[in-house]
Design an enzyme around this catalytic site. Structure first.
Site, short mmCIF file in Angstrom:
data_model
loop_
_atom_site.label_atom_id
_atom_site.label_comp_id
_atom_site.label_asym_id
_atom_site.label_seq_id
_atom_site.Cartn_x
_atom_site.Cartn_y
_atom_site.Cartn_z
N SER A 130 0.87 -1.18 0.00
CA SER A 130 0.00 0.00 0.00
C SER A 130 0.90 1.22 0.00
O SER A 130 2.05 1.14 0.47
CB SER A 130 -0.86 0.01 1.27
N TYR A 171 -1.91 -1.29 10.14
CA TYR A 171 -1.88 -1.31 8.67
C TYR A 171 -0.51 -0.86 8.17
O TYR A 171 0.08 -1.50 7.30
CB TYR A 171 -2.98 -0.39 8.12
#
Ligand code: NAD
Length: 251
Positions: free
Chosen positions: A141, A154
Site C-alpha cells: 500500500s 496497517y
C-alpha cells in the site's frame, strides 16, 4: 493469450482488486484459483469468470493460517498440475486508534492477515514453483511509505510487505522466481466501504487525490497482469505504486 497454460492463485479474490485480477488472468488464458475467507463472494468471482468462458475454481482459505495457505497451494497444484503466478493480495483495513490506545489483539489480527499471510504465500508458492520458476506479486500500500493517523497495524503490515518482497526476490532469484509488489493508493473496493457511508467524507477523501477520484480495481488488476506477464520479465524486487501519484505529493 499471454497466460496460456499458466496457473495463477489470487488471494482476497472475493471482491475488489482480487476479483478484478482473477478476471484479468482468466481473460489472458490462465486457469485461476480464487482464494478467500468469503465463500459466497469467491464463488461469485468464479461464476463471473465462467460467464466469460474462462477457467477458475474457488478454494476457501484463511491467509492468516499457514496450514490454510499451504493447503491452498497443494490443492491448486493437485487440480491443475503446476503453479506459475501467486498474487498475495488478501488484506484488511485497520482499526482506528491512536497508537497509545491500539488494542494489542486488534494489532495482531491485522498483522497476521496482511503481513504473515504474505509470508505464508511466498513460502508455500515458492516451494511449488522452484523447479520451473514463476512470479509472486504481493499487495502492499502507499501506506507503507506515507503515514496516516490511527492506523499503525496497517502501516506495520504493509511496510513489512515491501521489505519481504525485496528479501524474497533475493532468496528466490536462483529458482528463476520473480517477486514484485504493488502499492495501491485509494481504490474503490470493499476496504473503503466504511468511508463511503458518509458521502461528504468520501467526497473529501476523493478530492485529496491528485485527479480528485479513487481508482477502480480494474485499473490495479491491469498492472498486476502486466507484472505477472513476460512483458515484465526484467522487473524484480521492487514495489510499484498504483496510486495516480498520491504518494508523490504533499497534501
Ligand atoms: N482499496 C484500497 O484503497 C487499497 C489501498 C491500498 C492497498 N489495498 C490492499 O489491496 C488488497 C485488496 O483489498 P481491496 O481493496 O480489494 O479490498 P476488498 O475488501 O474488496 O478485498 C479484500 C479481500 O480480502 C479478503 N480477506 C480478508 N481477510 C482474509 C483472510 N484472512 N484470508 C483470505 N481472504 C481474506 C476479503 O474477504 C476480501 O474479499 C488488500 O491487501 C488491501 O490492503 C487496498
Amino acid at each position: 493469450m499471454r497466460f496460456q497454460d499458466k496457473v495463477a492463485i489470487v488471494t482476497g479474490a472475493a471482491s475488489g482488486i482480487g476479483r478484478a485480477s482473477v478476471l484479468e488472468f482468466a481473460r489472458g488464458g490462465a486457469r485461476v484459483v480464487a482464494a478467500d475467507v468469503n465463500r459466497e463472494g469467491g464463488e461469485q468471482t468464479v461464476a463471473a469468470v465462467k460467464t466469460e468462458g474462462g477457467e477458475a475454481i474457488f478454494i476457501e482459505t484463511d491467509t492468516s493460517s499457514y496450514e490454510s495457505v499451504q493447503s491452498l497451494v497443494d490443492q491448486a497444484v493437485g487440480q491443475y498440475g503446476r503453479l506459475d503466478i501467486m498474487f498475495n493480495n488478501a488484506g484488511v483495513g485497520s482499526p482506528l486508534h491512536n497508537v497509545l490506545d491500539m488494542p494489542v489483539d486488534e494489532y495482531l489480527k491485522v498483522v497476521s492477515i496482511n503481513q504473515h499471510g504474505v509470508f505464508y504465500g511466498i513460502k508455500a508458492a515458492g516451494n511449488a514453483m522452484k523447479e520451473r520458476g514463476g512470479v509472486i506479486i504481493n499487495t502492499a500500500s502507499i501506506y507503507a511509505y506515507i503515514a496516516d493517523r490511527g492506523k499503525i497495524p496497517y502501516h506495520a503490515s504493509k511496510g513489512a510487505v515491501v521489505s519481504m518482497t525485496k528479501a524474497a526476490a533475493l532468496d528466490l532469484a536462483k529458482f528463476n522466481i520473480r517477486v514484485v509488489g504493488i502499492a495501491p493508493g485509494l481504490i474503490d473496493t470493499g476496504i473503503v466501504t466504511r468511508w463511503k457511508g458518509d458521502e461528504a467524507l468520501w467526497n473529501k477523501i476523493q478530492r485529496a487525490q491528485m485527479r480528485g477520484k479513487a481508482g477502480k480495481p480494474e485499473e490495479v488488476a491491469k498492472v498486476v497482469a502486466f507484472l505477472a506477464s513476460e512483458d515484465a520479465s526484467f522487473l524484480n524486487g521492487h514495489i510499484y505504486c498504483v496510486d495516480d501519484g498520491a504518494a508523490a505529493f504533499k497534501r
